[in-house]
Design a protein around this motif. Sequence first.
Motif, PDB file in Angstrom:
ATOM      1  N   SER A 169      50.451  33.676  37.289  1.00 35.46           N
ATOM      2  CA  SER A 169      51.562  32.748  37.077  1.00 35.46           C
ATOM      3  C   SER A 169      52.231  32.576  38.433  1.00 35.46           C
ATOM      4  O   SER A 169      52.922  33.479  38.921  1.00 35.46           O
ATOM      5  CB  SER A 169      52.543  33.307  36.049  1.00 35.46           C
ATOM      6  OG  SER A 169      51.952  33.341  34.764  1.00 35.46           O
ATOM      7  N   THR A 170      51.999  31.447  39.069  1.00 37.91           N
ATOM      8  CA  THR A 170      52.352  31.265  40.474  1.00 37.91           C
ATOM      9  C   THR A 170      53.847  31.387  40.736  1.00 37.91           C
ATOM     10  O   THR A 170      54.250  31.804  41.823  1.00 37.91           O
ATOM     11  CB  THR A 170      51.833  29.911  40.970  1.00 37.91           C
ATOM     12  OG1 THR A 170      52.185  28.881  40.025  1.00 37.91           O
ATOM     13  CG2 THR A 170      50.322  29.935  41.100  1.00 37.91           C
ATOM     14  N   ALA A 188      56.530  33.145  48.628  1.00 36.09           N
ATOM     15  CA  ALA A 188      56.648  31.694  48.453  1.00 36.09           C
ATOM     16  C   ALA A 188      56.415  31.315  46.999  1.00 36.09           C
ATOM     17  O   ALA A 188      55.612  31.935  46.299  1.00 36.09           O
ATOM     18  CB  ALA A 188      55.631  30.987  49.347  1.00 36.09           C
ATOM     19  N   HIS A 189      57.161  30.321  46.540  1.00 40.43           N
ATOM     20  CA  HIS A 189      57.017  29.739  45.199  1.00 40.43           C
ATOM     21  C   HIS A 189      57.657  30.579  44.097  1.00 40.43           C
ATOM     22  O   HIS A 189      57.605  30.195  42.926  1.00 40.43           O
ATOM     23  CB  HIS A 189      55.541  29.491  44.834  1.00 40.43           C
ATOM     24  CG  HIS A 189      54.682  29.065  45.979  1.00 40.43           C
ATOM     25  ND1 HIS A 189      54.784  27.814  46.546  1.00 40.43           N
ATOM     26  CD2 HIS A 189      53.714  29.727  46.678  1.00 40.43           C
ATOM     27  CE1 HIS A 189      53.904  27.722  47.544  1.00 40.43           C
ATOM     28  NE2 HIS A 189      53.261  28.869  47.645  1.00 40.43           N
ATOM     29  N   GLY A 192      44.335  30.186  37.092  1.00 42.58           N
ATOM     30  CA  GLY A 192      45.696  29.759  36.805  1.00 42.58           C
ATOM     31  C   GLY A 192      46.214  30.299  35.486  1.00 42.58           C
ATOM     32  O   GLY A 192      45.447  30.493  34.537  1.00 42.58           O
ATOM     33  N   HIS A 193      47.535  30.512  35.434  1.00 42.20           N
ATOM     34  CA  HIS A 193      48.191  31.015  34.220  1.00 42.20           C
ATOM     35  C   HIS A 193      49.538  30.319  34.052  1.00 42.20           C
ATOM     36  O   HIS A 193      50.515  30.919  33.617  1.00 42.20           O
ATOM     37  CB  HIS A 193      48.367  32.533  34.344  1.00 42.20           C
ATOM     38  CG  HIS A 193      48.630  33.244  33.055  1.00 42.20           C
ATOM     39  ND1 HIS A 193      47.924  33.020  31.886  1.00 42.20           N
ATOM     40  CD2 HIS A 193      49.540  34.223  32.746  1.00 42.20           C
ATOM     41  CE1 HIS A 193      48.370  33.816  30.934  1.00 42.20           C
ATOM     42  NE2 HIS A 193      49.359  34.547  31.423  1.00 42.20           N
ATOM     43  N   ALA A 194      49.561  29.030  34.439  1.00 43.67           N
ATOM     44  CA  ALA A 194      50.771  28.210  34.476  1.00 43.67           C
ATOM     45  C   ALA A 194      51.676  28.671  35.621  1.00 43.67           C
ATOM     46  O   ALA A 194      51.401  29.665  36.293  1.00 43.67           O
ATOM     47  CB  ALA A 194      51.516  28.215  33.156  1.00 43.67           C
ATOM     48  N   HIS A 195      52.750  27.912  35.868  1.00 44.71           N
ATOM     49  CA  HIS A 195      53.619  28.245  36.995  1.00 44.71           C
ATOM     50  C   HIS A 195      54.692  29.249  36.606  1.00 44.71           C
ATOM     51  O   HIS A 195      54.871  30.261  37.276  1.00 44.71           O
ATOM     52  CB  HIS A 195      54.250  26.971  37.565  1.00 44.71           C
ATOM     53  CG  HIS A 195      55.084  27.212  38.783  1.00 44.71           C
ATOM     54  ND1 HIS A 195      54.569  27.804  39.919  1.00 44.71           N
ATOM     55  CD2 HIS A 195      56.407  26.962  39.040  1.00 44.71           C
ATOM     56  CE1 HIS A 195      55.527  27.904  40.837  1.00 44.71           C
ATOM     57  NE2 HIS A 195      56.646  27.406  40.324  1.00 44.71           N
ATOM     58  N   THR A 196      55.408  29.008  35.518  1.00 41.30           N
ATOM     59  CA  THR A 196      56.494  29.906  35.125  1.00 41.30           C
ATOM     60  C   THR A 196      56.242  30.638  33.814  1.00 41.30           C
ATOM     61  O   THR A 196      57.166  31.185  33.217  1.00 41.30           O
ATOM     62  CB  THR A 196      57.828  29.130  35.025  1.00 41.30           C
ATOM     63  OG1 THR A 196      57.714  28.133  33.991  1.00 41.30           O
ATOM     64  CG2 THR A 196      58.180  28.462  36.345  1.00 41.30           C
ATOM     65  N   HIS A 210      50.976  22.058  38.969  1.00 38.79           N
ATOM     66  CA  HIS A 210      51.658  22.757  40.061  1.00 38.79           C
ATOM     67  C   HIS A 210      51.038  24.135  40.276  1.00 38.79           C
ATOM     68  O   HIS A 210      50.865  24.580  41.420  1.00 38.79           O
ATOM     69  CB  HIS A 210      53.150  22.881  39.775  1.00 38.79           C
ATOM     70  CG  HIS A 210      53.936  23.364  40.951  1.00 38.79           C
ATOM     71  ND1 HIS A 210      53.985  22.675  42.141  1.00 38.79           N
ATOM     72  CD2 HIS A 210      54.692  24.492  41.133  1.00 38.79           C
ATOM     73  CE1 HIS A 210      54.738  23.330  43.006  1.00 38.79           C
ATOM     74  NE2 HIS A 210      55.184  24.439  42.412  1.00 38.79           N
ATOM     75  N   CYS A 211      50.706  24.810  39.199  1.00 43.91           N
ATOM     76  CA  CYS A 211      49.995  26.090  39.308  1.00 43.91           C
ATOM     77  C   CYS A 211      48.696  25.897  40.092  1.00 43.91           C
ATOM     78  O   CYS A 211      48.397  26.654  41.030  1.00 43.91           O
ATOM     79  CB  CYS A 211      49.711  26.637  37.918  1.00 43.91           C
ATOM     80  SG  CYS A 211      48.670  28.099  37.875  1.00 43.91           S
ATOM     81  N   ARG A 212      47.934  24.888  39.737  1.00 40.01           N
ATOM     82  CA  ARG A 212      46.684  24.585  40.449  1.00 40.01           C
ATOM     83  C   ARG A 212      46.941  24.322  41.928  1.00 40.01           C
ATOM     84  O   ARG A 212      46.254  24.861  42.806  1.00 40.01           O
ATOM     85  CB  ARG A 212      46.033  23.362  39.816  1.00 40.01           C
ATOM     86  CG  ARG A 212      44.783  22.843  40.519  1.00 40.01           C
ATOM     87  CD  ARG A 212      44.577  21.369  40.207  1.00 40.01           C
ATOM     88  NE  ARG A 212      45.654  20.537  40.745  1.00 40.01           N
ATOM     89  CZ  ARG A 212      45.942  19.309  40.311  1.00 40.01           C
ATOM     90  NH1 ARG A 212      45.252  18.788  39.320  1.00 40.01           N
ATOM     91  NH2 ARG A 212      46.926  18.630  40.865  1.00 40.01           N
TER      92      ARG A 212
END
Length: 264
Positions: free
Chosen positions: A99-100, A106-107, A134-138, A156-158
Amino acid sequence: MNEPVPILMYHAVGDRPAPAAYGLSVSPRAFAEQMAVLAERGFTPVTTTHLGEAWRSGGHRTLPVRPVLITFDDGYEGVHSHALPVLAEHGFRATVFVSTGWLRGAHDEGGALDTMLDWQQVRELAAAGTEIGGHAHTHPELDQLDDQRLAYETTHCRDVIAQELGTPPVSFAYPYGYSDRRVRGAVRTAGFAQSLAVGNAQAARRQGPYALRRLTVRRGTAAAEFERLVEGRALTRNFARDRALTKGYSVVRRARKALTRVRR
């Protein structure tokens, strides 16, 4: 090869994980013992990409005789400090779904349940042969989002992973394990070639590339239960309970979503 494949779902690996992450964590000792079981029983870990390509290729890309997937969700720091040395010892490959917005540096948007990987550690995992997915952003419940936010969480995760590692991810795992047709479509549109759910069952080609099921490994997974999981034998009481809870909560989620639509 179209036989079912066990996909193991891990989260945190550590002796003293934060309380919020404890139930879905495993101790470093238990993880080492579980990897030894895989080695002793002749399993060969492959990445999520390898499995997806093999099942799409019609036999042009083959799987080993006893394939298994070792996957980690969220991106906890213990995957680097505790799991990576064990994986390297056995020559095992794995997939880490990050989860980015939870990773350090950063991020980072906050919200993580425990100490997370930083981007240098993610790069070291990738350099060691670990697939980064990826595991989504938030880490939201994707099926509860509107279309705009859903698109942001997946793309955005990508984009963040591509920026940090130099190549876009092609595998995805749904936060909380839940998806619907709309979510699966968004993941596909974002460029992911395969995605993992939970389901607490072995993965099979008939499930399709965007709904492959996994087996939950948790703090309370005893050695004998772990052996039954990877061998596809009868489920224990704890594992059967996980399956029932997974199915029951999916009904609750659908009802909640329908009620939201009515209120609007």
